[in-house]
Structures are given as C-alpha cells and as structure tokens.
Design a protein around this motif. Structure first.
Motif, PDB file in Angstrom:
ATOM      1  N   ILE A 138       0.880  -1.181   0.000  1.00 19.74           N
ATOM      2  CA  ILE A 138       0.000   0.000   0.000  1.00 19.74           C
ATOM      3  C   ILE A 138       0.913   1.224   0.000  1.00 19.74           C
ATOM      4  O   ILE A 138       1.770   1.356   0.883  1.00 19.74           O
ATOM      5  CB  ILE A 138      -0.888   0.049   1.268  1.00 19.74           C
ATOM      6  CG1 ILE A 138      -1.664  -1.257   1.442  1.00 19.74           C
ATOM      7  CG2 ILE A 138      -1.832   1.245   1.231  1.00 19.74           C
ATOM      8  CD1 ILE A 138      -2.290  -1.414   2.828  1.00 19.74           C
ATOM      9  N   ILE A 139       0.744   2.062  -0.995  1.00 18.71           N
ATOM     10  CA  ILE A 139       1.506   3.327  -1.006  1.00 18.71           C
ATOM     11  C   ILE A 139       0.528   4.405  -0.571  1.00 18.71           C
ATOM     12  O   ILE A 139      -0.493   4.645  -1.221  1.00 18.71           O
ATOM     13  CB  ILE A 139       2.085   3.612  -2.399  1.00 18.71           C
ATOM     14  CG1 ILE A 139       3.031   2.466  -2.780  1.00 18.71           C
ATOM     15  CG2 ILE A 139       2.859   4.928  -2.435  1.00 18.71           C
ATOM     16  CD1 ILE A 139       3.125   2.240  -4.234  1.00 18.71           C
ATOM     17  N   PHE A 140       0.849   4.992   0.567  1.00 16.86           N
ATOM     18  CA  PHE A 140      -0.091   5.889   1.227  1.00 16.86           C
ATOM     19  C   PHE A 140       0.483   7.314   1.199  1.00 16.86           C
ATOM     20  O   PHE A 140       1.600   7.540   1.656  1.00 16.86           O
ATOM     21  CB  PHE A 140      -0.258   5.382   2.666  1.00 16.86           C
ATOM     22  CG  PHE A 140      -1.213   6.183   3.490  1.00 16.86           C
ATOM     23  CD1 PHE A 140      -2.520   6.364   3.080  1.00 16.86           C
ATOM     24  CD2 PHE A 140      -0.820   6.733   4.701  1.00 16.86           C
ATOM     25  CE1 PHE A 140      -3.410   7.092   3.852  1.00 16.86           C
ATOM     26  CE2 PHE A 140      -1.693   7.459   5.473  1.00 16.86           C
ATOM     27  CZ  PHE A 140      -2.996   7.636   5.049  1.00 16.86           C
ATOM     28  N   THR A 141      -0.265   8.243   0.615  1.00 13.85           N
ATOM     29  CA  THR A 141       0.226   9.621   0.502  1.00 13.85           C
ATOM     30  C   THR A 141      -0.747  10.569   1.205  1.00 13.85           C
ATOM     31  O   THR A 141      -1.963  10.475   0.994  1.00 13.85           O
ATOM     32  CB  THR A 141       0.333  10.031  -0.988  1.00 13.85           C
ATOM     33  OG1 THR A 141       1.103   9.040  -1.653  1.00 13.85           O
ATOM     34  CG2 THR A 141       0.998  11.384  -1.161  1.00 13.85           C
ATOM     35  N   GLN A 142      -0.188  11.439   2.029  1.00 16.71           N
ATOM     36  CA  GLN A 142      -1.015  12.452   2.716  1.00 16.71           C
ATOM     37  C   GLN A 142      -0.576  13.827   2.215  1.00 16.71           C
ATOM     38  O   GLN A 142       0.628  14.077   2.078  1.00 16.71           O
ATOM     39  CB  GLN A 142      -0.770  12.406   4.229  1.00 16.71           C
ATOM     40  CG  GLN A 142      -1.052  11.051   4.846  1.00 16.71           C
ATOM     41  CD  GLN A 142      -0.574  10.996   6.282  1.00 16.71           C
ATOM     42  OE1 GLN A 142      -1.239  11.488   7.160  1.00 16.71           O
ATOM     43  NE2 GLN A 142       0.570  10.385   6.511  1.00 16.71           N
ATOM     44  N   GLY A 143      -1.501  14.676   1.935  1.00 23.14           N
ATOM     45  CA  GLY A 143      -1.161  16.017   1.455  1.00 23.14           C
ATOM     46  C   GLY A 143      -1.898  17.062   2.280  1.00 23.14           C
ATOM     47  O   GLY A 143      -3.027  16.840   2.709  1.00 23.14           O
ATOM     48  N   TRP A 144      -1.220  18.185   2.528  1.00 21.60           N
ATOM     49  CA  TRP A 144      -1.873  19.279   3.261  1.00 21.60           C
ATOM     50  C   TRP A 144      -1.162  20.595   2.968  1.00 21.60           C
ATOM     51  O   TRP A 144      -0.071  20.599   2.379  1.00 21.60           O
ATOM     52  CB  TRP A 144      -1.894  18.985   4.769  1.00 21.60           C
ATOM     53  CG  TRP A 144      -0.554  19.059   5.452  1.00 21.60           C
ATOM     54  CD1 TRP A 144      -0.029  20.113   6.124  1.00 21.60           C
ATOM     55  CD2 TRP A 144       0.433  18.024   5.507  1.00 21.60           C
ATOM     56  NE1 TRP A 144       1.218  19.811   6.600  1.00 21.60           N
ATOM     57  CE2 TRP A 144       1.528  18.535   6.243  1.00 21.60           C
ATOM     58  CE3 TRP A 144       0.514  16.724   5.013  1.00 21.60           C
ATOM     59  CZ2 TRP A 144       2.690  17.792   6.481  1.00 21.60           C
ATOM     60  CZ3 TRP A 144       1.660  15.979   5.252  1.00 21.60           C
ATOM     61  CH2 TRP A 144       2.732  16.514   5.984  1.00 21.60           C
ATOM     62  N   PHE A 145      -1.803  21.684   3.356  1.00 18.88           N
ATOM     63  CA  PHE A 145      -1.203  23.012   3.181  1.00 18.88           C
ATOM     64  C   PHE A 145      -0.797  23.583   4.519  1.00 18.88           C
ATOM     65  O   PHE A 145      -1.561  23.522   5.482  1.00 18.88           O
ATOM     66  CB  PHE A 145      -2.211  23.966   2.514  1.00 18.88           C
ATOM     67  CG  PHE A 145      -2.235  23.810   1.027  1.00 18.88           C
ATOM     68  CD1 PHE A 145      -1.340  24.524   0.229  1.00 18.88           C
ATOM     69  CD2 PHE A 145      -3.132  22.938   0.424  1.00 18.88           C
ATOM     70  CE1 PHE A 145      -1.347  24.369  -1.144  1.00 18.88           C
ATOM     71  CE2 PHE A 145      -3.146  22.790  -0.949  1.00 18.88           C
ATOM     72  CZ  PHE A 145      -2.249  23.500  -1.743  1.00 18.88           C
ATOM     73  N   ASP A 146       0.432  24.113   4.560  1.00 17.42           N
ATOM     74  CA  ASP A 146       0.868  24.842   5.740  1.00 17.42           C
ATOM     75  C   ASP A 146       0.905  26.305   5.296  1.00 17.42           C
ATOM     76  O   ASP A 146       1.858  26.726   4.638  1.00 17.42           O
ATOM     77  CB  ASP A 146       2.263  24.330   6.153  1.00 17.42           C
ATOM     78  CG  ASP A 146       2.677  24.886   7.496  1.00 17.42           C
ATOM     79  OD1 ASP A 146       1.906  25.669   8.077  1.00 17.42           O
ATOM     80  OD2 ASP A 146       3.783  24.530   7.951  1.00 17.42           O
ATOM     81  N   GLY A 147      -0.166  27.051   5.560  1.00 17.26           N
ATOM     82  CA  GLY A 147      -0.314  28.384   4.953  1.00 17.26           C
ATOM     83  C   GLY A 147      -0.500  28.177   3.460  1.00 17.26           C
ATOM     84  O   GLY A 147      -1.394  27.466   3.020  1.00 17.26           O
TER      85      GLY A 147
END
Ligand SMILES: Nc1ncnc2c1ncn2[C@@H]1O[C@H](COP(=O)(O)OP(=O)(O)OP(=O)(O)O)[C@@H](O)[C@H]1O
Ligand SMILES: [Mg+2]
Length: 250
Positions: A175-184
């Motif tokens: 399982i290739i698990f990617t998390q993405g988010w914005f810091d500002g």
C-alpha cells in the motif's frame, strides 16, 4: 532461546484464550496504521511452517478477514475522519515470487517469454523496486477487496499432503499511502509504504511427499527462506553493532 511479543491461541474458538482475527489486527495492525500516518514505512510478514496459518492470518476469508483487508479498512475509516483538513491517496500493488520469478498478480499472467517475469531493480534514492509492477489507485474498501480477490485468484496455490491450499509462492501486498496538506500557502506531502508479506511455508519433502512440480517449488521455497533468514540475521547483527557503537559513543 526465543522471546515473543505475543503468542496467539487459535485452536478452539470457544476457548477464553482464543485470538480472533480482530484481536490479531488490534495487536499487530494498529502499529502499522500509526506508522503510516506518521509517514514511516512498515512491513509485516508471516513466516512459518506449511499449514501453520500464515495465509489465514494475513488474508483470511470473506467471513473472517485477515490482517491485509483489515488494515485497508481501518485506513479508509481513519482517512474519512481526517479528510476535512488533509487529502489522501492510496495505491496498491500485489506480486508473487514463484520459483524465484516475480509476477504481477493484478495483471493478466503472461508467459515468461512475453514479459510475464518482472525485474527487481535498485533506485539510487528510493531503494529496491519492481520494474513495471502495476499500481492501482483505490478509493474505497470495495475497490481494494476486488483487487485482493483478483490477486488471490491468480496466486499459485496447490494441494499438498500437509495443506489443501498451500501457497506455492511468496506474496507482497503493498500500500503506497500519501497524505497532502497546506501549511499556509505551502503544500506538503508525506509518503509511506506498507508491505504485507505472506511467505510460502517451509516444508520437508518427506512431510509433504512432494514430487515433480511440487518438489521443485518446495526446493525454491526453502532456498529463498534460507536466504531471507541470512538477511534477517545480517540485519540483526548490523543493528547490534549500531547499538554497541552508539552506547560506546554515549
Ligand atoms: N486462525 C485460524 N482459524 C481457522 N482456521 C485456520 C486458522 N489458521 C489456519 N486455519 C486453516 O488451516 C489451514 C492452513 O492454513 P494456511 O493455508 O493459512 O497455512 P499456511 O501457513 O499459509 O500454509 P502454506 O505455507 O502451505 O501456504 C487452512 O485450511 C486454514 O483455513
Ligand atoms: Mg499460505
């Protein structure tokens, strides 16, 4: 001398000490999930004699699911509770190593002469990988379960005198698990790879009464398990040397 973190009883479902698949998931699977959300890679493999319950523990069946479908299910549940502030992507691949050859379980099995055998290569920064292994984006648990069903139907199993459904290959479900988010304004991404391995079991030819194809498979299974034990032992020595070096430095 061996020491164990856990010992599970799976003989009698009515016994108070019986360990259900759920209990095994709670004990072994929850750390894998934690690691994935922190961005660490994780690996679990089932190792042991033929017929000891490796495939049952890793995969289980439709009514009594094993570690692999449970880890995916819990990942989706966790994702749905966090998806307000973050975005997630899950991709899976599933391969088998049969008679020392790597084959994709999620693509039509081709003969060796038509590219059915995949090559293991080493990437300078990402480490070892399987060239041309298919990766599938999954959006729901039912997507994962369809792929698991497809892969399991393609996997090489056969009846031996010690197990009617004996795995004749080693499998790796990734399982290739990617998390993405914005810091500002700044976008961030965190990747982790979860590898869930169901090894073929070690066996003695006189115990399984293997002959012909079964005997050849059995020789390859044992050969690769011996290699794996050398790797584990080398890693164990390496970590011991590192521990000693850091305690001296300290
Ligand atoms: N916890 C369990 N509860 C009920 N049945 C089980 C359990 N573990 C194993 N079994 C049964 O025992 C048999 C052997 O299990 P399994 O095929 O998982 O062994 P294995 O270790 O994968 O063997 P091999 O190395 O030959 O692939 C199967 O019929 C399986 O359904
Ligand atoms: Mg098995």
């Amino acid at each position: 001398m061996f020491s164990y973190d856990y010992s599970f009883d799976s003989i009698d479902a009515d016994s108070p000490t019986f360990s259900s698949q759920e209990k095994i998931f709670k004990n072994l699977g929850s750390d894998v999930l934690k690691a994935a959300f922190y961005g660490y890679n994780a690996c679990v493999f089932a190792y042991g004699q033929t017929g000891s319950g490796k495939s049952y523990t890793m995969m289980g069946n439709k009514v009594d699911k094993g570690l692999i479908p449970r880890i995916c299910e819990e990942l989706f549940l966790e994702i749905s509770s966090r998806s307000d502030s973050m975005s997630f992507q899950m991709e899976v691949s599933y391969l088998e190593i049969y008679n020392e050859r790597v084959q994709d379980l999620l693509r039509k099995k081709l003969p060796c002469s038509e590219g059915g055998v995949l090559k293991v290569r080493e990437h300078p920064t990402d480490g070892p990988y399987v060239e041309n292994l298919s990766k599938h984006v999954v959006l729901s648990q039912s997507n994962v379960e369809s792929l698991i069903t497809l892969g399991n139907a393609t996997r090489t199993i056969a009846s031996t005198s010690m197990n009617d459904f004996s795995s004749r290959s080693h499998t790796i479900f990734t399982i290739i698990f990617t998390q993405g988010w914005f810091d500002g304004e700044l976008p961030h991404e965190r990747h982790s790879k979860i590898q869930l391995v169901d090894l073929a079991g070690s066996e003695r030819a006189d115990g399984t009464q293997a002959m012909g194809t079964r005997l050849k498979e059995s020789a390859n299974i044992n050969k690769s398990l011996v290699t794996l034990s050398s790797v584990i032992s080398a890693l164990g020595k390496f970590s011991l040397i590192n521990k000693l070096a850091s305690s001296r430095a300290g």
